[in-house]
Design a protein around this motif. Structure first.
Motif, short mmCIF file in Angstrom:
data_model
loop_
_atom_site.label_atom_id
_atom_site.label_comp_id
_atom_site.label_asym_id
_atom_site.label_seq_id
_atom_site.Cartn_x
_atom_site.Cartn_y
_atom_site.Cartn_z
N TRP A 186 0.87 -1.19 0.00
CA TRP A 186 0.00 0.00 0.00
C TRP A 186 0.90 1.23 0.00
N LEU A 188 2.27 4.61 -0.13
CA LEU A 188 1.73 5.96 -0.01
C LEU A 188 2.85 6.98 -0.13
N PHE A 189 2.48 8.17 -0.63
CA PHE A 189 3.46 9.24 -0.79
C PHE A 189 2.97 10.50 -0.06
N TYR A 190 3.93 11.19 0.54
CA TYR A 190 3.67 12.51 1.13
C TYR A 190 4.49 13.51 0.31
N ALA A 194 8.11 8.83 -0.06
CA ALA A 194 7.29 7.63 0.15
C ALA A 194 7.24 7.29 1.64
N GLN A 195 6.17 6.63 2.04
CA GLN A 195 6.00 6.29 3.45
C GLN A 195 7.15 5.45 4.02
N SER A 242 -2.59 8.70 7.62
CA SER A 242 -2.47 8.30 6.22
C SER A 242 -3.82 7.84 5.69
N ASN A 243 -4.06 8.11 4.43
CA ASN A 243 -5.31 7.72 3.78
C ASN A 243 -5.13 6.33 3.17
N TRP A 244 -5.65 5.30 3.83
CA TRP A 244 -5.51 3.93 3.36
C TRP A 244 -6.69 3.46 2.52
N ASP A 246 -8.05 4.18 -0.40
CA ASP A 246 -7.92 3.88 -1.81
C ASP A 246 -6.81 2.88 -2.10
N LYS A 247 -6.17 2.35 -1.05
CA LYS A 247 -5.10 1.39 -1.24
C LYS A 247 -5.51 -0.02 -0.86
#
Length: 249
Positions: A186, A188-190, A194-195, A242-244, A246-247
């Motif tokens: 999953w 994710l990028f800020y 990347a996370q 974190s927005n999970w 959509d992952k």
């Protein structure tokens, strides 16, 4: 071998100026090649600049590659940052950062300096890895993160003459690879970070500071608890915000 190399390295006077000018020429060449869209050639130039690694018997090559690993990682990363820069001004900024690395940061040989080099190498390497290949097969990201974490840890621990340098470096490499494998499902990028890069940077920098204070006999129980609490707090905040949605499928 180390003492011989140090004798050949110009330190001051006219030879020192010439040496610094030649070193500063590498970022200029890389900048020009990136501007001309010769991305692969820019990477090749960085490898060719390390030709002295192979100017010895082959049995010394692995040790030389390991010793120059952080420098190569930083060079490759800056080339990738240049290729992803939207303007020539940003590319020029990365070229100037590369000059600062080669002229001011890389030559430092004391404990704090080499620790700083290791931290920069890990941060730049991980940022470039996920920025360039975010959709790469997971095993590729895992292997890349493991190599970067190993190189930075080995560079860090060798500056302290740590007797368990190899074991600790492999341990950190395994942790970095395992975390990448877990979060890579999953990714994710800020912004551009990347996370896995963010979390490994927080944990790695925190542990490095704790190790430094412990090595210099200045680590108290209170300081240890404070650093661990701050690291855990940052990680919990990052994961919880974190927005999970959509992952997860």
């Amino acid at each position: 071998m180390r003492a011989f190399v140090l004798k050949l390295k110009p330190a001051n006077g006219y030879s020192g100026i010439v040496h610094q000018a030649l070193v500063s020429l590498l970022p200029v060449i890389v900048f020009v090649l990136v501007r001309l869209n010769f991305f692969q050639l820019a990477l090749a130039i960085i490898v060719l600049s390390k030709w002295r690694m192979f100017a010895v018997k082959p049995r010394y090559w692995p040790a030389n590659i390991r010793a120059n690993g952080i420098d190569i990682i930083v060079g490759f990363s800056i080339v990738l940052f240049m290729t992803h820069s939207s303007t020539s001004l940003l590319q020029l900024m990365w070229a100037l950062i590369y000059v600062a690395w080669l002229v001011a940061i890389k030559p430092i040989t004391n404990v704090l300096g080499t620790s700083f080099q290791a931290m920069i190498g890990q941060l730049f390497g991980l940022m470039a890895l996920f920025l360039e290949w975010p959709a790469a097969p997971l095993y590729g990201l895992v292997a890349g993160a493991g190599v970067i974490c190993y190189a930075s840890a080995r560079h860090f621990f060798d500056s302290y003459d740590e007797p368990y340098s190899r074991l600790l470096s492999y341990t950190w490499a395994y942790f970095g690879a395992a975390l990448t494998w877990l979060l890579g499902h999953w990714l994710l990028f800020y912004g551009l970070v990347a996370q896995p890069t963010l979390i490994l940077t927080v944990i790695g920098y925190g542990l490095a500071v704790l190790y430094y204070f412990d090595h210099t006999d200045r680590l108290s129980k209170l300081m240890q608890r404070q650093f661990i609490f701050v690291m855990l707090a940052i990680i919990i905040i990052v994961l919880s915000l974190s927005n999970w949605s959509d992952k997860i499928t």
